[in-house]
Design an enzyme around this catalytic site. Structure first.
Site, PDB file in Angstrom:
ATOM      1  CB  CYS A 261      34.447  11.681  -0.369  1.00 28.90           C
ATOM      2  SG  CYS A 261      33.708  11.267  -1.957  1.00 28.90           S
ATOM      3  CB  ALA A 262      37.107   8.755   4.287  1.00 31.33           C
ATOM      4  N   GLY A 266      38.781  14.124   8.979  1.00 32.63           N
ATOM      5  CA  GLY A 266      38.154  14.816  10.100  1.00 32.63           C
ATOM      6  C   GLY A 266      36.771  14.273  10.422  1.00 32.63           C
ATOM      7  CE  LYS A 267      32.385  17.294   6.753  1.00 27.76           C
ATOM      8  NZ  LYS A 267      33.642  17.841   6.192  1.00 27.76           N
ATOM      9  CG  ASP A 312      36.652   6.428  -9.034  1.00 30.64           C
ATOM     10  OD1 ASP A 312      35.918   7.195  -8.376  1.00 30.64           O
ATOM     11  OD2 ASP A 312      36.745   6.475 -10.277  1.00 30.64           O
ATOM     12  CG  ASP A 329      32.337  16.227   3.211  1.00 32.01           C
ATOM     13  OD1 ASP A 329      31.700  17.173   2.722  1.00 32.01           O
ATOM     14  OD2 ASP A 329      33.425  16.366   3.796  1.00 32.01           O
ATOM     15  CB  CYS A 382      32.640  22.560   2.381  1.00 27.74           C
ATOM     16  SG  CYS A 382      33.174  23.929   3.413  1.00 27.74           S
TER      17      CYS A 382
END
Length: 446
Positions: A261-262, A266-267, A312, A329, A382
């Site tokens: 899930c890019a 940022g990550k 997906d 993430d 998060c």
């Protein structure tokens, strides 16, 4: 409306008013709206900082201010015109939480209402704000929320309950956590390894990440390494997520890394740089076109990015057992980043947790399918909400007997007091670590 009236409105307050309207009407995000609004009004330096605090602070403390305003208005707040209520909240924040003289806070807000609504609404606003100004915030809280943490710290009651549960036997820290959610976050930069050194970034080194600095001030876009893509803006907690995956040992081959899930990148940018140091390549997966482009642009400077696939992630286009390292993430409620996304607390509903948990479990099952035996899978959110953290991991372990939970805390030895809800997991907290409330769990397929 005449140009003369328009000039009478303070540009900084008008800009903050526009941000509140866009958040309310268009479901915008404060931190994404502000740069364009500031540029449109030509606001820089102290004026830009004032607008940022006025807009963000007002949205953070909206629950508190609504309780105060309700005590000053003889009808339900839902019957107050939305634009007027936005302005009253801005006025309340100036009166109760900013170093703005009383007459200036009231006069500029009334002028704003006169300009944006009408004279009658301006008179009403003047009367209400004079009542607000009669007491300071401490006195108001003693009156409207003597024993109500939700109102006192401006969080929905259900969010307070979830955070209390997440703290577990340390629920006594809840007031400190809620207070930390209302502290404006400082800008943190990350030097992408192999591209930039932390020493070339202006600021104070971060406590736990060897690549981060807390910016002392100014616009991060003005930092050369940031402008060149060799560094970026990234919370220290997010840096630690990438570091935890990159430092976890894998058995055998270590060439193919995947960020499932890019977006927005940022990550993925930090992970791609770390992958290059390992002689590996990172593939990003992102469903949405515009976010996929952000990932590609953010991670392009390094050499560790193999590409970005639009797909997906619950049906990832990868063969079984084909990835050496995977970062998931997962999309979540974002209740661990309320400092950064103040509107999330008012936008989320308990039903969102149920829907997101279903998605998180589907994504994690797909990540397990793609992970090869001996590889490393880091699940991160998060959010500290137990349904999104411990419950998702526990359910996955029950459904996949070939998967085990490993100790991720050992790969972040510099981070103290971060025990997660399951043995070996990590839970970061704003009030303890000064980071977003990131949850980390390391899984391995036997």
């Amino acid at each position: 409306m005449s140009r003369q009236k328009r000039r009478a409105v303070d540009p900084a307050r008008l800009a903050a008013f526009e941000v509140l309207k866009a958040v309310r009407v268009d479901d915008g995000y404060t931190n994404l709206l502000l740069p364009a609004v500031l540029a449109r009004h030509g606001l820089t330096g102290r004026d830009a900082a004032f607008t940022t605090e006025l807009a963000s602070g007002t949205i953070r403390r909206q629950g508190t201010y609504d309780a105060v305003l309700a005590a000053c208005i003889d009808r339900p707040l839902r019957k107050v015109e939305a634009k007027v209520l936005d302005a009253l909240r801005l006025g309340a924040h100036q009166l109760l939480a900013m170093r703005v003289p009383t007459h200036a806070a009231i006069d500029t807000t009334v002028t704003l209402v006169r300009n944006q609504v009408n004279q009658g609404a301006a008179g009403f606003s003047n009367a209400v704000l004079r009542k607000v100004a009669a007491r300071d915030l401490e006195a108001w809280l003693a009156d409207v929320a003597p024993d109500d943490l939700a109102v006192a710290h401006s969080h929905p009651a259900w969010v307070v309950d979830e955070l209390r549960r997440a703290l577990g036997d340390r629920a006594g820290e809840l007031p400190a956590l809620l207070a930390a959610d209302n502290d404006p976050p400082r800008v943190t930069l990350v030097a992408r390894p192999g591209l930039a050194a932390r020493e070339e970034l202006p600021g104070t080194p971060t406590r736990y990440s060897p690549y981060g600095v807390v910016l002392d001030g100014g616009d991060p876009a003005g930092v050369a390494a940031v402008a060149e893509g060799r560094a970026g803006v990234q919370d220290e907690g997010s840096q630690l997520v990438a570091l935890a995956l990159a430092s976890s040992p894998v058995e055998g081959r270590d060439e193919r890394w995947i960020d499932l899930c890019a977006g927005p990148g940022g990550k993925a940018s930090l992970l791609a740089a770390l992958a290059a140091e390992h002689g590996a390549r990172l593939t990003g997966v992102e469903l949405h076109h515009h976010r996929a482009r952000l990932v590609a642009r953010a991670a392009a400077a390094g050499g560790g990015l193999a590409g970005v696939v639009r797909a997906d992630a619950t049906r990832a286009p990868f063969a079984d057992a084909s990835a050496d390292r995977i970062l998931l993430d997962a999309p979540c409620t974002g209740l661990g980043a309320l400092r950064r996304r103040p509107e999330a607390r008012w936008r989320r509903r308990p039903a969102d947790v149920i829907a997101l948990v279903g998605l998180q479990r589907a994504l994690l099952a797909e990540a397990v399918r793609v992970l090869r035996p001996g590889g490393a899978l880091l699940y991160a959110t998060c959010s500290p909400v137990l349904a999104e953290t411990a419950d998702v991991v526990t359910a996955t372990l029950a459904e996949h007997p070939d998967v085990r939970l490993e100790d991720v805390a050992g790969h972040l030895p510099a981070v103290p007091d971060a025990e997660g809800p399951l043995p070996g997991t990590v839970q970061l907290w704003p009030h303890r670590h000064g980071t977003d409330a990131m949850f980390l769990a390391l899984l391995r397929k036997a």
